[in-house]
Design an enzyme around this catalytic site. Structure first.
Site, mmCIF file in Angstrom:
data_model
loop_
_atom_site.group_PDB
_atom_site.id
_atom_site.type_symbol
_atom_site.label_atom_id
_atom_site.label_comp_id
_atom_site.label_asym_id
_atom_site.label_seq_id
_atom_site.Cartn_x
_atom_site.Cartn_y
_atom_site.Cartn_z
ATOM 1 N N SER A 1 41.916 54.059 8.180
ATOM 2 C CA SER A 1 40.962 53.474 9.123
ATOM 3 C C SER A 1 39.694 54.305 9.237
ATOM 4 O O SER A 1 39.132 54.488 10.324
ATOM 5 C CB SER A 1 41.600 53.305 10.515
ATOM 6 O OG SER A 1 40.876 52.385 11.284
ATOM 7 N N LYS B 1 37.816 45.996 10.545
ATOM 8 C CA LYS B 1 37.819 46.375 9.126
ATOM 9 C C LYS B 1 38.503 45.356 8.230
ATOM 10 O O LYS B 1 38.366 45.418 7.010
ATOM 11 C CB LYS B 1 38.456 47.758 8.975
ATOM 12 C CG LYS B 1 37.592 48.859 9.591
ATOM 13 C CD LYS B 1 38.310 50.181 9.687
ATOM 14 C CE LYS B 1 37.351 51.216 10.304
ATOM 15 N NZ LYS B 1 37.990 52.098 11.267
ATOM 16 N N LYS C 1 46.593 45.589 10.479
ATOM 17 C CA LYS C 1 45.604 46.591 10.874
ATOM 18 C C LYS C 1 45.728 46.956 12.356
ATOM 19 O O LYS C 1 45.928 46.089 13.206
ATOM 20 C CB LYS C 1 44.188 46.069 10.595
ATOM 21 C CG LYS C 1 43.100 47.117 10.770
ATOM 22 C CD LYS C 1 43.127 48.140 9.649
ATOM 23 C CE LYS C 1 42.209 49.320 9.928
ATOM 24 N NZ LYS C 1 42.762 50.259 10.949
ATOM 25 N N SER D 1 39.119 48.739 15.458
ATOM 26 C CA SER D 1 39.165 48.851 13.992
ATOM 27 C C SER D 1 39.793 47.671 13.277
ATOM 28 O O SER D 1 39.802 47.630 12.044
ATOM 29 C CB SER D 1 39.906 50.123 13.585
ATOM 30 O OG SER D 1 39.082 51.253 13.766
#
Length: 386
Positions: free
Chosen positions: A133, A81, A240, A78
């Site tokens: 997320s 992203k 992140k 993720s």
């Protein structure tokens, strides 16, 4: 025959008269180095970290402070992203409304549990993307921006290429594992430095909690940032988290202490929280900002061919400040062309000041012309007979 000869002479004289003097078609440019690619001379972290791939960077210069298998390709889960958010931030308005379509509902993995027909602002979905997320949010934003996941992935790859990510390929906006979806620790560091120059992105990823409110119903979502380092450390500012069974635990963090900002990336780590604390603390403990030169301190006088002046001065046009290992021995060397051709504009790069540690170039700064030098006019008589 006589007429042809006369015409030839006239053409030759015209060419001599109007042709520029001392302006060759090709002049070999100086090689200007940017931040070092390898961490030779900088590797100050002695503790072993669990992550398979890692990199620690100084955000302002991109200087590599530590690396471990930083150029090996890997899934990035993720942390993908980050790119999704940047494309949206640069191309859509925050107050723009997005209607959730069927293709963005029920996506596997982490989710904001979007429902078909719900309406959100771009801004609220970005918080759902980066804090919660949401894989469904990533799809919703991608479809709203490009019309399809495939088209959005093309945009992601175009952006990656533009900012210098040379070992990356995106096949989706959320990061679910795919053989054609990969990056490296170095490339994710490049992306993160780029992203953290966007003030809205920076604000979102440093937010601990956020309430996402649809515009057409009361189904409120409460988002808590998955990055637990934000809650445990005062100097962590983002960025992140990521996890898939195939890619392992991935993490990208940013941290700021006493005006120094670092970016840390790990891919496929077992104890990634601890890895980041070790790397970041080591960066802050073992490196420091150092002013190496003030504006104009380093200069080179260079010969000018075909100019009104015979010499031009080239110097550093700003203070030179770097983030370097404490107590490291620095060597600085001026490199410049033996001569240059007129005309010269003020600010033209005519040389460079190279910075060395352990005989390895770590950075270079341009030496620029401090004045304008015009072409020296030569009479027709001198052009023909001179």
């Amino acid at each position: 025959m006589k007429k042809t000869l006369i015409i030839s002479i006239i053409i030759f004289i015209l060419i001599l008269f109007f042709a520029p003097v001392f302006e060759p078609e090709y002049q070999r440019p100086l090689q200007v180095f940017t931040s070092m690619k390898e961490s030779v001379g900088f590797n100050q972290i002695n503790t072993e970290i669990s992550s398979e791939k890692a990199i620690l960077l100084h955000k302002d210069t991109g200087l590599v402070l530590y690396s471990k298998n930083a150029d090996e390709k890997s899934g990035m889960a993720s942390t993908t992203k980050i790119m999704t958010a940047i494309i949206i931030l640069e191309n859509m308005n925050l107050d723009e409304k997005i209607i959730i379509t069927k293709e963005s509902v029920g996506i596997e993995g982490s989710s904001l549990y979007l429902a078909e027909g719900e309406v959100f602002t771009v801004e609220s979905l970005l918080y759902g993307l980066l804090l919660q997320s949401g894989n469904d949010v990533a799809c919703a934003l991608a479809v709203a921006h490009s019309g399809s996941i495939d088209k959005f992935s093309e945009e992601m790859n175009a952006k990656a290429k533009k900012i210098g990510m040379t070992n990356t390929n995106f096949s989706n906006p959320h990061g679910l594992s795919d053989e054609y979806h990969y990056s490296t620790a170095r490339d994710m560091g490049i992306l993160s430095i780029y992203a953290m120059n966007n003030e809205i992105f920076k604000e979102i990823v440093s937010t601990k909690k956020y309430t996402v409110k649809p515009l057409n119903n009361d189904n409120i979502r409460y988002c808590v940032n998955h990055n637990k380092l934000l809650f445990n450390s005062d100097f962590i500012t983002g960025i992140k988290t990521g996890y898939t069974k195939k890619d392992g635990r991935c993490l990208v963090t940013s941290a700021t202490k006493e005006g120094i900002e670092l970016i840390c990336v790990t891919l496929n780590g077992q104890n990634h929280w601890n890895d980041h604390q070790i790397m970041l603390n080591s960066g802050f403990d073992n490196f420091e900002k150092r002013i190496l030169a003030t504006k104009g301190e380093y200069a080179s006088e260079i010969s000018v061919v075909g100019g009104k002046e015979k010499k031009v001065l080239a110097s550093n046009i700003s203070d030179i400040e770097l983030f370097l290992p404490k107590s490291s021995d620095i060597t600085m060397k001026i490199i410049s062309a033996p001569f240059v051709y007129a005309p010269i504009k003020e600010g033209d790069v005519l040389g460079e000041l190279r910075i060395y540690i352990e005989d390895k170039i770590i950075y270079s700064f341009p030496l620029c012309a401090t004045e304008r030098i015009e072409i020296k006019k030569i009479s027709l008589f001198k052009k023909i007979f001179g």
